[in-house]
Design an enzyme around this catalytic site. Structure first.
Site, PDB file in Angstrom:
ATOM      1  N   LYS A  55       0.935  -0.746   0.107  1.00 14.91           N
ATOM      2  CA  LYS A  55      -0.017  -0.378   0.346  1.00 14.91           C
ATOM      3  C   LYS A  55       1.344   1.349   0.186  1.00 14.91           C
ATOM      4  O   LYS A  55       1.669   1.676   0.580  1.00 14.91           O
ATOM      5  CB  LYS A  55      -0.497  -0.141   1.677  1.00 14.91           C
ATOM      6  CG  LYS A  55      -1.964   1.458   1.523  1.00 14.91           C
ATOM      7  CD  LYS A  55      -2.502   1.213   3.029  1.00 14.91           C
ATOM      8  CE  LYS A  55      -3.166   2.406   3.005  1.00 14.91           C
ATOM      9  NZ  LYS A  55      -4.223   2.426   4.597  1.00 14.91           N
TER      10      LYS A  55
ATOM     11  N   LYS B 112      -9.949  12.401   9.458  1.00 17.14           N
ATOM     12  CA  LYS B 112      -9.484  11.654  10.619  1.00 17.14           C
ATOM     13  C   LYS B 112      -9.172  12.830  11.304  1.00 17.14           C
ATOM     14  O   LYS B 112      -9.260  14.400  11.143  1.00 17.14           O
ATOM     15  CB  LYS B 112      -7.597  11.037  10.319  1.00 17.14           C
ATOM     16  CG  LYS B 112      -8.318   9.937   9.426  1.00 17.14           C
ATOM     17  CD  LYS B 112      -6.506   9.521   9.469  1.00 17.14           C
ATOM     18  CE  LYS B 112      -6.475   8.044   8.773  1.00 17.14           C
ATOM     19  NZ  LYS B 112      -7.496   6.909   9.565  1.00 17.14           N
TER      20      LYS B 112
ATOM     21  N   ASP C 258       1.616   6.159   6.315  1.00 24.61           N
ATOM     22  CA  ASP C 258       0.810   5.242   4.979  1.00 24.61           C
ATOM     23  C   ASP C 258       0.981   4.653   3.707  1.00 24.61           C
ATOM     24  O   ASP C 258       0.712   3.727   3.387  1.00 24.61           O
ATOM     25  CB  ASP C 258      -0.776   5.742   4.848  1.00 24.61           C
ATOM     26  CG  ASP C 258      -1.654   5.373   5.079  1.00 24.61           C
ATOM     27  OD1 ASP C 258      -1.705   4.097   5.951  1.00 24.61           O
ATOM     28  OD2 ASP C 258      -2.503   5.242   4.852  1.00 24.61           O
TER      29      ASP C 258
ATOM     30  N   GLU D 188      -9.408   3.797   2.469  1.00 26.28           N
ATOM     31  CA  GLU D 188      -9.114   4.024   1.119  1.00 26.28           C
ATOM     32  C   GLU D 188      -7.941   3.144   0.901  1.00 26.28           C
ATOM     33  O   GLU D 188      -8.443   2.768  -0.236  1.00 26.28           O
ATOM     34  CB  GLU D 188      -8.352   5.493   0.598  1.00 26.28           C
ATOM     35  CG  GLU D 188      -6.870   5.393   1.503  1.00 26.28           C
ATOM     36  CD  GLU D 188      -6.711   5.274   3.176  1.00 26.28           C
ATOM     37  OE1 GLU D 188      -7.500   5.183   3.611  1.00 26.28           O
ATOM     38  OE2 GLU D 188      -5.744   4.928   3.623  1.00 26.28           O
TER      39      GLU D 188
ATOM     40  N   ARG E 131      -7.935  -0.654   0.795  1.00 27.39           N
ATOM     41  CA  ARG E 131      -8.493  -2.067   0.542  1.00 27.39           C
ATOM     42  C   ARG E 131      -9.323  -1.299  -0.660  1.00 27.39           C
ATOM     43  O   ARG E 131      -8.725  -2.222  -2.198  1.00 27.39           O
ATOM     44  CB  ARG E 131      -9.453  -1.949   1.230  1.00 27.39           C
ATOM     45  CG  ARG E 131     -10.791  -1.059   1.510  1.00 27.39           C
ATOM     46  CD  ARG E 131     -11.667  -1.574   2.468  1.00 27.39           C
ATOM     47  NE  ARG E 131     -11.083  -0.580   3.875  1.00 27.39           N
ATOM     48  CZ  ARG E 131     -11.530  -1.639   4.937  1.00 27.39           C
ATOM     49  NH1 ARG E 131     -12.656  -1.839   5.172  1.00 27.39           N
ATOM     50  NH2 ARG E 131     -10.916  -0.750   6.699  1.00 27.39           N
TER      51      ARG E 131
HETATM   52  N1  BES Z   1      -4.138   4.042   7.160  1.00 28.47           N
HETATM   53  C1  BES Z   1      -5.646   3.941   7.786  1.00 28.47           C
HETATM   54  C2  BES Z   1      -5.022   3.241   9.043  1.00 28.47           C
HETATM   55  C3  BES Z   1      -4.156   2.877   9.550  1.00 28.47           C
HETATM   56  C4  BES Z   1      -4.648   3.518  11.241  1.00 28.47           C
HETATM   57  C5  BES Z   1      -3.038   2.649   9.722  1.00 28.47           C
HETATM   58  C6  BES Z   1      -3.525   3.717  11.773  1.00 28.47           C
HETATM   59  C7  BES Z   1      -2.103   3.059  10.757  1.00 28.47           C
HETATM   60  C8  BES Z   1      -2.254   3.651  11.903  1.00 28.47           C
HETATM   61  C9  BES Z   1      -6.736   2.974   7.186  1.00 28.47           C
HETATM   62  O1  BES Z   1      -6.933   3.780   5.774  1.00 28.47           O
HETATM   63  C10 BES Z   1      -7.672   3.786   7.775  1.00 28.47           C
HETATM   64  O2  BES Z   1      -7.810   5.216   7.690  1.00 28.47           O
HETATM   65  N2  BES Z   1      -8.701   2.456   8.482  1.00 28.47           N
HETATM   66  C11 BES Z   1      -9.516   3.433   9.356  1.00 28.47           C
HETATM   67  C12 BES Z   1     -10.991   2.203   8.247  1.00 28.47           C
HETATM   68  C13 BES Z   1     -11.907   2.715   8.446  1.00 28.47           C
HETATM   69  C14 BES Z   1     -12.737   3.494   8.119  1.00 28.47           C
HETATM   70  C15 BES Z   1     -12.779   1.765   8.499  1.00 28.47           C
HETATM   71  C16 BES Z   1      -9.354   2.921  10.494  1.00 28.47           C
HETATM   72  O3  BES Z   1      -9.178   1.490  10.508  1.00 28.47           O
HETATM   73  O4  BES Z   1     -10.061   3.404  10.844  1.00 28.47           O
HETATM   74 ZN    ZN Z   2      -4.556   4.179   4.728  1.00 27.38          ZN
HETATM   75 MN    MN Z   3      -7.563   5.799   5.670  1.00 29.26          MN
END
Ligand code: BES
Ligand code: ZN
Ligand code: MN
Length: 499
Positions: free
Chosen positions: A267, A279, A290, A351, A353
């Site tokens: 990714k 966020k 990321d 994003e 996935r």
């Molecule tokens: N890049 C994030 C996941 C992440 C979180 C990486 C903390 C490193 C540290 C990913 O893109 C994300 O935002 N995932 C969301 C998914 C949710 C919206 C279903 C998450 O985990 O909150």
């Molecule tokens: Zn992400």
């Molecule tokens: Mn994200």
């Protein structure tokens, strides 16, 4: 830092500090430690009987030799309990010791080949672990700090061979350790680099340089080509940013066939603001990391090309920035992926996935024998496993086992999570084929199940490194910031598959 292998009497090692090990609960020093104890007039055994030196793992004791041997200092490294000793403990204790000495301004250190003969540790593996521990433990990211560092660097580390016969074994271990550690450091550099520097375009520049240095084949797909291929999910994520998305493909070819023995996908979200599903501000800066999965597969293939295993490996990175610009995709939008499957967007922050779905589909069309994908995919994985283990998700137990073993060898812990079909249900959408957020619960698994939809029956392991790609503290050979996980796992895996 130069790491060299030398032979000779430990009392005559020409360095300002010489490191030796001591296991916990041993009555008397043995081996080298005993030799040095003699020369030092029994100081070490005296400190042991007084209880000042216990040999507990990570304990560091510095003894000044005051002219009794060439090295001005002896450093006793606590190795912990003998029956619990591992290669990863070598990496850890060497890292701690090197940082300790560097802070004292020492620029020239030596160590004996720690732990050889204990729990199957060979001269070669010990030397590899010492090299990895020293290089990774002394890593720092200072590119954007204009002030001079407070102390200098250890310029030379000498590994002292037990016998002439060991020299070449130690050198081989050192050479391999260096390739693995430098690859992990490269990934750390890429992850630590802020998003205003590490853009998708800059990732391409780095891939170009590596392709040139290590004789890899590089193909970069631009937006037009992605459109033509129908990568609607990836392009949807890219819409909100002024940075052009890049689809990076690096090939390591051991033979002329176009067969891919191992495909690695990482990714490459160079910054994840969450998009329109923005966020919260707290710790948002960490989302520069990321693209850690992308950095890992790029660094791993660079190392693989140096180690030359007899397999063809391809590394793929969909590099995209996720921002909430005026053209950004929105919750409720429906995107069409390269497979034709449609996705209802519940959150633009899910994003990863989406870009991975198109990348998985792209690579699947090349019919690789097996696929490993690496992604900082979910906060849920951090909740489940913390920063200790990477989560593994797979459709093939044999491959999953290989990945877990490759990780254990690297000291990069991996824990496999369940993929029961019941979890698939949670991704069902009322208006599209699938939605990009499942339930509130089991978020790491529903994300993995989403990816599984785009893999088909190819043996595949997904590694969620959201928790393990960064460390918020210095511990053993990790320092604050990027860890370089799972670069060494991926290299070990390629070597194991080639065997
Ligand atoms: N890049 C994030 C996941 C992440 C979180 C990486 C903390 C490193 C540290 C990913 O893109 C994300 O935002 N995932 C969301 C998914 C949710 C919206 C279903 C998450 O985990 O909150
Ligand atoms: Zn992400
Ligand atoms: Mn994200």
């Amino acid at each position: 830092m130069e790491i060299r292998v030398i032979s000779g009497d430990v009392t005559e090692v020409k360095a300002s500090a010489v490191m030796v090990g001591l296991f916990e609960k041993v009555k008397n020093p043995d081996d080298y430690t005993a030799t040095l104890d003699n020369v030092l007039g029994g100081t070490i055994s005296q400190l042991m009987s007084q209880g000042e030196i216990k040999g507990k793992f990570g304990e560091l004791t510095i003894i000044h030799s005051l002219g009794k041997l060439f090295a001005e200092r002896v450093v006793i490294l606590g190795l912990g309990k003998k029956q619990e000793f591992t290669l990863d403990k070598i990496r850890g204790v060497v890292a701690e010791a090197c940082r300790f000495l560097q802070k004292k301004g020492i620029d020239d250190a030596a160590t004996i080949a720690l732990g050889v003969g204990v729990g199957g540790i060979t001269p070669k593996s010990a030397s590899q672990a010492i090299t990895e521990g020293a290089l990774l433990g002394l890593y720092s990211f200072r590119r954007h700090i204009t002030k001079e560092p407070e102390y200098g660097e250890i310029k030379q580390l000498s590994i002292v061979a037990n016998s002439e016969a060991d020299i070449s074994l130690l050198e081989h271990g050192r050479d391999k350790g260096k390739i693995l550690a430098e690859a992990a450091k490269l990934a750390r550099d890429m992850v630590n680099e802020p998003a205003n520097y590490m853009t998708p375009g800059h990732m391409v520049k780095m891939a170009k340089q590596l392709a040139k240095d290590y004789d890899l084949e590089l193909v970069v797909l631009e937006r037009e080509k992605m459109l033509e291929l129908g990568m609607g999910a990836l392009l949807g994520v890219a819409q909100g940013s002024a940075q052009s998305p890049k689809f990076i493909i690096l090939n390591y070819k051991e033979n002329d066939s176009n067969e891919i023995d191992l495909a690695l996908i990482g990714k490459g979200i160079t910054f994840d603001s969450g998009g329109i599903s923005l966020k919260p501000g707290r710790k948002m800066e960490e989302m520069k990391g990321d693209m850690a999965g992308g950095a890992a597969v790029i660094a791993a293939i660079a190392a693989i090309s140096q180690l030359k295993p007899a397999i063809n490996v391809t590394a793929i990175v969909p590099a995209v920035e996720n921002l909430p610009g005026g053209r950004a995709f929105k919750p409720g939008d429906i995107l069409t992926t390269m497979t034709g499957k449609t996705v209802e967007i519940i959150s633009t922050d899910a994003e990863g996935r989406l870009v991975m779905a198109d990348a998985l589909c792209f690579v699947n069309k090349l019919k690789p024998k097996q696929i490993i994908d690496v992604a900082t995919l979910t906060g849920a994985c951090v909740v489940a496993l913390g920063d200790v283990c990477t989560g593994a998700f797979s459709n093939n137990q044999e491959l999953a086992n290989k990945v877990v073993i490759a990780g254990a060898k690297a000291g990069e812990l991996i824990w496999q999570m369940p993929m029961y079909t019941e979890y698939k249900e949670l991704n069902k959408s009322d208006v599209a084929d699938i939605k990009n957020v499942g339930d509130n619960n089991a978020g790491a698994i529903t994300a993995a199940q989403f990816l599984a939809e785009f893999v088909g029956s190819t043996p595949w392991v997904h590694l969620d490194i959201a928790g393990t790609s960064m460390s918020n503290k210095e511990r053993n050979y990790l320092v604050k910031g990027a860890t370089g996980v799972p670069v060494r796992t991926l290299i070990n895996l390629a070597l194991a598959i080639a065997k």
